[in-house]
Design a protein around this motif. Structure first.
Motif, PDB file in Angstrom:
ATOM      1  N   GLN A 174       0.848  -1.182   0.000  1.00 20.83           N
ATOM      2  CA  GLN A 174       0.000   0.000   0.000  1.00 20.83           C
ATOM      3  C   GLN A 174       0.893   1.244   0.000  1.00 20.83           C
ATOM      4  OE1 GLN A 174      -3.486  -0.211  -0.167  1.00 20.83           O
ATOM      5  NE2 GLN A 174      -2.889  -2.329  -0.590  1.00 20.83           N
ATOM      6  N   ASP A 185       1.859   5.365  -1.590  1.00 22.49           N
ATOM      7  CA  ASP A 185       1.426   6.612  -2.219  1.00 22.49           C
ATOM      8  C   ASP A 185       1.839   6.587  -3.684  1.00 22.49           C
ATOM      9  OD1 ASP A 185       0.387   9.129  -2.547  1.00 22.49           O
ATOM     10  OD2 ASP A 185       1.781  10.130  -1.183  1.00 22.49           O
ATOM     11  N   ASN A 186       1.197   7.411  -4.489  1.00 26.55           N
ATOM     12  CA  ASN A 186       1.540   7.524  -5.907  1.00 26.55           C
ATOM     13  C   ASN A 186       2.835   8.317  -6.051  1.00 26.55           C
ATOM     14  OD1 ASN A 186       1.299   9.370  -8.519  1.00 26.55           O
ATOM     15  ND2 ASN A 186       0.259   7.435  -8.924  1.00 26.55           N
ATOM     16  N   PHE A 187       3.813   7.750  -6.759  1.00 24.49           N
ATOM     17  CA  PHE A 187       5.122   8.397  -6.866  1.00 24.49           C
ATOM     18  C   PHE A 187       5.023   9.762  -7.550  1.00 24.49           C
ATOM     19  CE2 PHE A 187       9.203   9.162  -9.040  1.00 24.49           C
ATOM     20  CZ  PHE A 187      10.052   9.150  -7.938  1.00 24.49           C
ATOM     21  N   GLY A 188       4.210   9.848  -8.584  1.00 26.61           N
ATOM     22  CA  GLY A 188       4.065  11.119  -9.295  1.00 26.61           C
ATOM     23  C   GLY A 188       3.465  12.200  -8.412  1.00 26.61           C
ATOM     24  N   GLU A 189       2.417  11.847  -7.666  1.00 22.10           N
ATOM     25  CA  GLU A 189       1.792  12.821  -6.784  1.00 22.10           C
ATOM     26  C   GLU A 189       2.719  13.206  -5.634  1.00 22.10           C
ATOM     27  OE1 GLU A 189      -1.109  14.428  -7.211  1.00 22.10           O
ATOM     28  OE2 GLU A 189      -1.032  13.437  -9.177  1.00 22.10           O
ATOM     29  N   PHE A 190       3.474  12.230  -5.143  1.00 18.72           N
ATOM     30  CA  PHE A 190       4.423  12.528  -4.075  1.00 18.72           C
ATOM     31  C   PHE A 190       5.518  13.461  -4.564  1.00 18.72           C
ATOM     32  CE2 PHE A 190       7.897  11.781  -1.118  1.00 18.72           C
ATOM     33  CZ  PHE A 190       7.245  11.722   0.100  1.00 18.72           C
ATOM     34  N   SER A 191       5.961  13.277  -5.807  1.00 19.59           N
ATOM     35  CA  SER A 191       6.973  14.161  -6.386  1.00 19.59           C
ATOM     36  C   SER A 191       6.452  15.591  -6.507  1.00 19.59           C
ATOM     37  CB  SER A 191       7.407  13.634  -7.763  1.00 19.59           C
ATOM     38  OG  SER A 191       8.048  12.375  -7.645  1.00 19.59           O
ATOM     39  N   LYS A 192       5.177  15.723  -6.849  1.00 14.94           N
ATOM     40  CA  LYS A 192       4.574  17.060  -6.902  1.00 14.94           C
ATOM     41  C   LYS A 192       4.533  17.699  -5.517  1.00 14.94           C
ATOM     42  CE  LYS A 192       1.629  16.098 -10.915  1.00 14.94           C
ATOM     43  NZ  LYS A 192       0.221  15.955 -11.405  1.00 14.94           N
TER      44      LYS A 192
END
Length: 285
Positions: free
Chosen positions: A259, A261-268
């Motif tokens: 489970q 977090d989304n890597f792309g959203e976390f990068s943002k």
């Protein structure tokens, strides 16, 4: 400088629910969720920065450096733990001025003997009442703006009983504390007594596994509290999530079902959109 919104919300009778933050990841996540305040937990900072218990080991410099970065990175008002003020009256003045300059909106100072220990743990001892009253008066006198709130905490309930804790809380309010924090009441009845007796806004400390009953924000507001901090919520959640994810990797060698977090959203969240825009702007220069 202090964000005046915190004082304004308390004056307006709004209830302040403040999750504990302890590093920049927890700060950025909580800051974007719409909480009215964030609470910088000394336990969490000591654990994440030093990997050591909250037992008076963190210095003023250790804490102020991290508090400053958190306040700079958050748009939400920040309440910050300052232990005993890191020494005597001169230290309290230095700590108050440093935290206020760092952008904190409220500082929490307690009446424990040095070195302090984490609340809800055994063996805590408190200084004489008159010594803590002097610290509160110095703290009030040292701030440059009344928007910077002084939260005065007593740890006397566990060792000296609820009557002494209430006596101290009343004295803290009389000395000029903006918010009174009686640590570790053990029943809902004691929590109600605090609000019946203290002539100032009050703070409740919600620690899962601690001595105080865990109540909802609505119930705490009904009882009469103005602020509830949840200092351990973040690092306990992170600890559990890490054990689950790392355990999955260790046991199966496969994290497909972890489970995460989304890597792309976390990068943002970490600000990479600004980096990407910068790269696009200057790509052909």
């Amino acid at each position: 400088m202090a964000n005046p919104k915190l004082k304004q919300m308390i004056a307006a009778g709004e209830f302040i629910t403040a999750p504990g933050v302890f590093d920049m990841i927890s700060t950025l996540v909580a800051d974007r969720m719409g909480f009215p305040a964030l609470y910088v937990t000394g336990y969490g900072v000591s654990a994440s920065h030093l990997g050591l218990p909250d037992a008076g080991i963190m210095t003023y410099t250790d804490m102020e450096t991290r508090v400053r970065r958190i306040a700079e990175g958050a748009t939400t008002p920040v309440i910050a733990d300052a232990d005993t003020g890191y020494g005597g009256l001169l230290n309290v003045r230095h700590t108050v001025r440093g935290y206020e300059a760092a952008g904190v909106s409220a500082i929490q100072i307690e009446d424990q003997e040095y070195p302090k220990k984490c609340g809800h743990t055994p063996g805590r001892r408190v200084v004489p009442l008159e010594d803590m009253v002097s610290k509160i008066k110095v703290a009030v006198d040292s701030r440059s703006s009344s928007d910077f709130l002084i939260i005065a905490r007593t740890d006397s309930r566990t060792s000296l009983g609820i009557d002494e804790a209430l006596r101290r809380g009343e004295a803290f309010a009389e000395a000029g504390a903006d918010v009174v924090f009686i640590e570790a009441p053990e029943t809902v009845e004691e929590m109600q007594m605090i609000n019946d007796r203290i002539g100032a806004p009050t703070l409740a400390n919600m620690v899962s596994g601690g001595k105080t009953p865990i109540l909802s924000s609505a119930k705490l507001h009904e009882i009469g509290f103005s602020i509830a901090i949840h200092p351990a919520l973040g690092f306990l959640a992170v600890g559990q999530a890490l054990k689950a994810a790392y355990g999955e990797l260790l046991e199966t060698g496969d994290v497909a079902n972890a489970q995460l977090d989304n890597f792309g959203e976390f990068s943002k969240l970490m600000g990479f959109e600004d980096v990407w825009e910068f790269d696009r702007k200057w790509a052909e220069v």
